[in-house]
Design a protein around this motif. Structure first.
Motif, short mmCIF file in Angstrom:
data_model
loop_
_atom_site.label_atom_id
_atom_site.label_comp_id
_atom_site.label_asym_id
_atom_site.label_seq_id
_atom_site.Cartn_x
_atom_site.Cartn_y
_atom_site.Cartn_z
N UNK A 98 122.07 -43.13 93.68
CA UNK A 98 120.81 -43.65 93.16
C UNK A 98 121.03 -44.36 91.83
N UNK A 99 121.82 -43.76 90.96
CA UNK A 99 122.08 -44.36 89.65
C UNK A 99 122.84 -45.68 89.80
N UNK A 119 117.45 -57.24 96.55
CA UNK A 119 116.57 -56.42 95.72
C UNK A 119 115.77 -55.43 96.57
N UNK A 120 115.25 -55.94 97.70
CA UNK A 120 114.45 -55.10 98.60
C UNK A 120 115.31 -53.97 99.18
N UNK A 121 116.54 -54.29 99.60
CA UNK A 121 117.42 -53.27 100.16
C UNK A 121 117.74 -52.18 99.14
N UNK A 122 118.04 -52.60 97.92
CA UNK A 122 118.37 -51.63 96.87
C UNK A 122 117.16 -50.77 96.52
N UNK A 148 116.91 -46.70 96.93
CA UNK A 148 116.55 -45.78 95.84
C UNK A 148 115.34 -44.94 96.23
N UNK A 149 114.37 -45.59 96.86
CA UNK A 149 113.15 -44.88 97.27
C UNK A 149 113.47 -43.77 98.26
N UNK A 207 104.23 -36.56 100.47
CA UNK A 207 104.96 -35.42 99.91
C UNK A 207 106.38 -35.79 99.47
N UNK A 208 106.85 -36.98 99.84
CA UNK A 208 108.27 -37.29 99.68
C UNK A 208 108.69 -37.53 98.23
#
Length: 296
Positions: free
Chosen positions: A63-64, A79-82, A86-87, A208-209
């Protein structure tokens, strides 16, 4: 480079071992895996398992690293993939209590100690808002019928209070009730425009995620199929006015206003704001009187 004895040829997709006749029947460009003695292959799921295992063991580091890449990335698709990576890696779906997922509770009042309690509160707030709209319509009711209208409001309010404002639909611990709207894990699916069978975009979300999903879920709407402002509340006011000794079936109107009989959970993009052109069932506006038979 592999010894012939003990070597095998398998399908990459599912690990099916090939015979000579099966090999000849394969379509062109089929992906294969050559296995040496003692090696096994269970299909492309093996690759996914190894990838997930690496993510689980190094999740925070991944994630970092993705966040660092995102700060310098300019290509929209990357950008969308990254951002999606992360999400998804930030999800903590099974955690329920605040101490197990502190990030989820950032920005919320300290009184919320678990996720279900906050989502119950959100649902209750929506129901209370609908109740206020019904109460606020009394100025449009004929003066002679206002007392009767207030009486129905009181009955609805008591009913809502007894079922805790239907907040159980968002409580993972009350699985039997919640199953009507979501699974025990908390996944919610958009039910789409009222006149279509399914959501065309297949929207789904698990509030809840993580914190971002919780915030995004607050933008989803509960859409009244038979519209609250245009149809249900005016019809209720008219029924009270013209009842002429009949008993208004207030529970029917309650179902239309506050329950899943007439509410659909929809992504904001699928909320149809135009007139639905649907009306209440005229046969259910008043209660049917019980017929009595005189015995001679």
């Amino acid at each position: 480079q592999l010894p012939l004895p003990g070597s095998r040829l398998c399908l990459y997709e599912d690990g099916t071992e090939l015979t000579e006749s099966y090999f000849r029947a394969l379509p062109p460009q089929t992906e294969l895996v050559l296995l040496g003695p003692g090696e096994s292959w269970r299909g492309c799921a093996s690759d996914i398992e190894r990838l997930l295992a690496a993510f689980c063991s190094q999740q925070d580091a991944v994630v970092e690293a993705a966040r660092r890449l995102l700060t310098d990335e300019r290509a929209p698709h990357r950008q969308k993939l990254l951002a999606d990576l992360i999400h998804n890696l930030s999800e903590n779906i099974l955690a329920e209590n605040k101490e197990d997922d502190k990030k989820w509770f950032e920005g919320l009042e300290s009184r919320f100690k678990n996720k279900s309690s906050y989502l119950r509160h959100s649902c209750e707030s929506r129901m209370r808002g609908y109740m206020r709209e019904v109460s606020g319509f009394i100025s449009n009711v004929h003066p002679a019928a206002r007392d009767a209208y207030r009486g129905i409001i009181d009955l609805m309010a008591e009913k809502l209070k007894s079922v805790k404002y239907n907040g159980c639909y968002f409580d993972r611990r009350e699985e039997e009730e919640a199953a009507r709207l979501c699974t025990a894990e908390g996944w919610f699916s958009c039910q789409g425009p009222f006149d279509r069978e399914d959501c065309p975009c297949k929207h789904s979300i698990n509030p809840y995620s993580n914190r971002e999903s919780r915030i995004l879920f607050s933008t989803w709407n509960l859409d009244h199929v038979i519209e609250k402002k245009r149809a249900v509340v005016p019809e209720l006011a008219e029924a009270v006015k013209t009842r002429d000794g009949r008993e208004v079936n207030w529970e029917y109107f309650y179902q239309l206003l506050f329950t899943l009989d007439n509410l659909k959970l929809v992504h904001i993009a699928c909320h149809k704001k135009t007139n639905h052109n649907l009306s209440c069932d005229k046969t259910r506006i008043y209660r049917k009187r019980k017929q009595t038979h005189e015995i001679s």
